[in-house]
Design a protein around this motif. Structure first.
Motif, PDB file in Angstrom:
ATOM      1  N   GLY A 126      -1.104  79.538  78.397  1.00 51.26           N
ATOM      2  CA  GLY A 126      -2.387  79.561  78.139  1.00 51.26           C
ATOM      3  C   GLY A 126      -3.188  80.642  77.628  1.00 51.26           C
ATOM      4  N   ILE A 127      -2.471  81.728  78.367  1.00 49.89           N
ATOM      5  CA  ILE A 127      -2.724  83.051  77.590  1.00 49.89           C
ATOM      6  C   ILE A 127      -2.959  83.033  76.161  1.00 49.89           C
ATOM      7  N   ASP A 185       7.524  81.962  87.064  1.00 54.99           N
ATOM      8  CA  ASP A 185       7.278  81.200  87.169  1.00 54.99           C
ATOM      9  C   ASP A 185       5.429  80.949  87.469  1.00 54.99           C
ATOM     10  N   ASN A 186       5.035  82.212  86.324  1.00 61.21           N
ATOM     11  CA  ASN A 186       4.245  82.058  85.629  1.00 61.21           C
ATOM     12  C   ASN A 186       3.546  81.281  84.027  1.00 61.21           C
ATOM     13  N   TYR A 187       4.698  81.385  84.250  1.00 56.28           N
ATOM     14  CA  TYR A 187       4.375  80.395  82.553  1.00 56.28           C
ATOM     15  C   TYR A 187       3.476  79.740  82.042  1.00 56.28           C
ATOM     16  N   GLN A 188       2.974  78.571  82.810  1.00 58.06           N
ATOM     17  CA  GLN A 188       1.709  78.145  82.082  1.00 58.06           C
ATOM     18  C   GLN A 188       0.464  79.026  81.510  1.00 58.06           C
ATOM     19  N   THR A 189       0.532  80.188  82.905  1.00 59.90           N
ATOM     20  CA  THR A 189      -0.313  80.881  82.930  1.00 59.90           C
ATOM     21  C   THR A 189      -0.299  81.631  81.625  1.00 59.90           C
ATOM     22  N   LEU A 190       1.050  82.372  81.066  1.00 59.84           N
ATOM     23  CA  LEU A 190       1.155  82.659  79.821  1.00 59.84           C
ATOM     24  C   LEU A 190       1.387  82.292  78.639  1.00 59.84           C
ATOM     25  N   LYS A 197       6.915  75.435  72.846  1.00 61.77           N
ATOM     26  CA  LYS A 197       6.509  75.880  73.974  1.00 61.77           C
ATOM     27  C   LYS A 197       7.278  75.457  75.291  1.00 61.77           C
ATOM     28  N   ASN A 224      -5.720  80.632  74.776  1.00 59.51           N
ATOM     29  CA  ASN A 224      -6.754  80.948  75.026  1.00 59.51           C
ATOM     30  C   ASN A 224      -7.640  81.920  73.984  1.00 59.51           C
TER      31      ASN A 224
END
Length: 176
Positions: free
Chosen positions: A88-89, A81-86, A48, A92
């Motif tokens: 998390g996906i 910018d949404n790398y943390q969401t990715l 990561k 998950n």
């Protein structure tokens, strides 16, 4: 004067020592197998930091012709910018597949030969871990690829715990 034990006692002593050695060896192997399972869960946590880095601390190669982009050293799709969401996906996907797979893994483990079940699970878990890393070399930039790999890796990871516990139970007896 020392008297030699009866042949039957010598046989039982050797048999007992062999059984203790075999049990210890099996316990060591099952511990090693489960350690390998557990270690194959770690690469995503390690990479990561490489998939999304602080590019201001990385020395840009001179032959790299790019604009002043803050994410020039990051790996797409994790350069947004949404790398943390990715991330998390991906976590998950793995954890949900692992949780659901644990319900069924024990059922399969009881009905299939343990050595084949454990071997299949270990090999497939290793393959899916390698496929995740191959995304870099194959230049795959799709979050769907990484998510599917994580789902299958989570399912294959579920073969570990039930099979290892059953192996130890078979070798040491249910009471121990």
């Amino acid at each position: 004067m020392r008297v030699a034990p009866a042949p039957g006692m010598r046989f039982l002593t050797v048999l007992f020592l062999e059984m203790v050695c075999y049990r210890g060896f099996i316990l060591f192997l099952t511990f090693l197998f489960y350690t390998a399972y557990h270690l194959s869960r770690k690469p995503i946590s390690i990479v990561k930091g490489e998939l999304h880095r602080n590019c201001s601390t990385v020395i840009r190669p001179a032959d790299l012709n790019i604009t002043n982009n803050e994410t020039w050293c990051d790996w797409a799709p994790f350069d947004q910018d949404n790398y943390q969401t990715l991330f998390g996906i991906l976590d998950n996907c793995f954890l949900v597949a692992y949780a659901i797979g644990m319900f069924f893994s024990g059922i399969f483990g009881e009905r299939l030969p343990l050595r084949y079940y454990l071997s299949f699970g270990m090999i497939m878990s290793g393959i899916f871990t390698c496929l995740f890393g191959l995304g870099f070399y194959l230049k795959i930039h799709s979050i769907y690829y990484y998510a599917v790999i994580q789902v299958f890796n989570g399912i294959m990871q579920t073969t570990g715990w039930p099979a290892v516990v059953a192996c130890v139970g078979n070798w040491f007896g249910k009471g121990k």
